[in-house]
Design an enzyme around this catalytic site. Structure first.
Site, short mmCIF file in Angstrom:
data_model
loop_
_atom_site.label_atom_id
_atom_site.label_comp_id
_atom_site.label_asym_id
_atom_site.label_seq_id
_atom_site.Cartn_x
_atom_site.Cartn_y
_atom_site.Cartn_z
N GLU A 180 -16.87 14.07 10.83
CA GLU A 180 -16.21 13.17 11.78
C GLU A 180 -17.16 12.87 12.93
OE1 GLU A 180 -14.30 10.89 14.12
OE2 GLU A 180 -13.27 11.42 12.24
N ALA B 56 3.80 2.50 7.78
CA ALA B 56 4.81 1.78 6.98
C ALA B 56 6.12 1.62 7.73
CB ALA B 56 5.04 2.53 5.67
N ARG C 6 -8.45 1.57 8.48
CA ARG C 6 -8.06 0.42 7.68
C ARG C 6 -8.29 -0.86 8.46
NH1 ARG C 6 -5.48 1.83 3.16
NH2 ARG C 6 -4.48 -0.21 2.92
N HIS D 220 22.25 27.93 13.29
CA HIS D 220 21.46 29.14 13.04
C HIS D 220 21.81 29.71 11.67
CE1 HIS D 220 19.41 32.95 13.79
NE2 HIS D 220 20.50 33.54 13.28
N GLY E 112 -14.76 10.92 7.75
CA GLY E 112 -13.61 10.55 8.58
C GLY E 112 -12.60 11.67 8.65
N GLY E 113 -12.31 12.12 9.86
CA GLY E 113 -11.37 13.23 10.04
C GLY E 113 -10.05 12.81 10.66
N GLY E 114 -9.62 11.58 10.35
CA GLY E 114 -8.31 11.14 10.79
C GLY E 114 -7.23 11.57 9.81
N THR F 234 0.83 -1.21 0.00
CA THR F 234 0.00 0.00 0.00
C THR F 234 0.86 1.25 0.00
OG1 THR F 234 -1.87 -1.08 1.10
CG2 THR F 234 -1.72 1.31 1.31
#
Length: 448
Positions: free
Chosen positions: A204, A302, A255, A424, A181-183, A42
């Site tokens: 969501e 992953a 999933r 910096h 879905g708000g993931g 995937t």
């Protein structure tokens, strides 16, 4: 191959699977990967890589639009989405070719097709040529990954109602899109589709987007989405008022492990809808058979899958290493990106932690880049200063969060991240700044 016995058969060629195979080969074992779709799983083909390619396309466009502030006269005539998709496919193909060469360099065999258990020692596979092979191995690793979840009242027909794979392969951007879905997946694909011109709405069921994250981080994520023109609705129990108002509906509710076609019961492997049961060594209930990655249901990432694959291979070949998860970073590719590691303030019992914060608006490098939105927050023990968690909203959040993760793993305190460690001007200085703010001694922030 029919009569060959392998030291290790790996079901699945994603990050967990191919990493397990390479580790086995490095240890002198013969390995076979069975992959029903494409090597890389995937992540490479339908997830991480194509998603980030589309995000980067929009990021480049964003920089061009802001280029006048650097004295550069430039404009975007149009974004050719078909050309973008062609380039995305080419990028994936190139990476896939490189991965195949990497695996082949270790003399690892690959057979394409779905594998399933005949018993605890034998795997049957039907190849792309419709040839059925029965192959025996001393040890087996299951790394078949995961696939998008669906909802009972929203049948994913891959036309009007689509999943994440469909969304990544669209030929045209829909005029309007409802994201259920708000993931992480929902937010990233909403960000991408809105960036290419779609009118997007997220719904969501929980009280905030990014469920499981601190409420402050979730609130900021919602503001980021709304600034992009995305409508966000939370605490949505019923979808009836939403589903008929958009050209397409994307179901992004998580999933599920790919276990249905494996015939696990024939091998005596215990599992549930959540995934395959494993020990701390990634061994299943059947000795000699291991499982790792998404298929265990422990983590759908992953990079954790890759680490688990390596450990599973080592243990399958005689080691007894225990999985000790380091702090796992979580990143959302929005504009700007969001990243976190460790359990935040909302998930700490009692009044034992405090937070130091540093805004990107006070960072020279962020000012140079014109990316001044966001902040870095370091969460640590009030008494000892030991760092437990971190959150970042801003440029390069996905890269910067690893510094905080390393500090957590090595039990470092806010004092340990001293000034001379940070170049910096650099975005990483914000991490030091947040540590100094925790100690109430920052020389780059106004007096409190």
């Amino acid at each position: 191959m029919k009569n060959k016995q392998y030291d290790l058969i790996i079901l699945g060629g994603g990050p967990a699977g191919y990493s397990a195979a390479i580790k086995a080969a490095q240890m002198g074992a013969s390995a076979l990967i069975m992959e029903k779709e494409s090597l890389g799983g995937t992540c490479l083909n339908r997830g991480c890589v194509p998603t980030k390619f589309l995000w980067e396309t929009l990021n480049i466009a964003k920089k061009i639009r802001k280029s006048s502030s650097f004295g550069i006269t430039a404009s975007i005539e149009k974004i050719d989405f078909a050309a973008v998709q062609q380039r995305k496919a080419k990028t994936t193909e190139t990476l896939l070719s490189g991965l195949k060469k990497l695996v082949e360099s270790y003399s690892i065999d690959i057979v394409e097709g779905p594998g399933r258990f005949c018993d605890k020692n034998n795997i049957e596979i039907t190849t792309r040529n419709n040839e059925t092979l029965k192959i025996k191995a001393k040890n087996i690793i299951i790394a078949t990954g995961s696939s998008p979840k669906s909802l009972k009242n929203l049948n994913i027909g891959h036309k009007k109602i689509i999943d994440s794979t469909d969304a990544l392969n669209l030929r045209e951007i829909p005029k309007s899109l409802l994201v259920v879905g708000g993931g992480v997946i929902g937010i990233e694909l909403a960000t991408i589709m809105a960036g290419f011109g779609s009118q997007v709405q997220i719904v969501e069921k929980e009280s905030q987007v990014l469920p499981g994250e601190d409420s402050e981080l979730a609130q900021e994520a919602k503001k980021i989405l709304e600034r992009q023109g995305i409508n966000v609705q939370t605490s949505v129990d019923k979808l009836d008022d939403y589903i008929n108002k958009s050209e397409k509906i994307l179901v992004a509710v998580g999933r599920k492990p790919n276990i249905e076609s494996l015939a696990l019961e024939k091998a005596g492997i215990k599992y549930s809808q959540k995934g395959i049961e494993v020990t701390s060594h990634f061994e299943t209930t059947q000795p000699g058979i291991y499982a790792c990655g998404d298929v265990t249901g422990n983590s759908y990432l992953a990079y954790t899958a890759q680490a688990e694959g390596i450990l599973a291979a080592e243990n399958a070949l005689g080691n007894k290493a225990v999985s000790e998860y380091p702090p796992i970073v979580r990143v959302v590719f929005s504009f700007p990106p969001i990243a976190s590691v460790g359990a935040g303030e909302n998930y700490r019992s009692g009044n034992t932690v405090s937070a130091g914060r540093f805004p990107f608006a006070s960072n020279s490098k962020a000012f140079i880049l014109g990316e001044r939105t966001g902040w870095v927050k370091v969460i640590a023990d009030k008494k000892t200063g030991r760092i437990f968690a971190g959150q970042i909203i801003g440029p390069e959040a996905g890269n910067l969060i690893s510094v905080i993760a390393l500090a957590i793993k090595h039990k470092m305190t806010v004092k340990d991240l001293s000034r001379e460690m940070f170049f910096h001007p650099a975005l990483s200085e914000t991490i030091h700044g947040a540590c100094e703010d925790f100690l109430n001694r920052s020389v780059e922030l106004p007096k409190k």
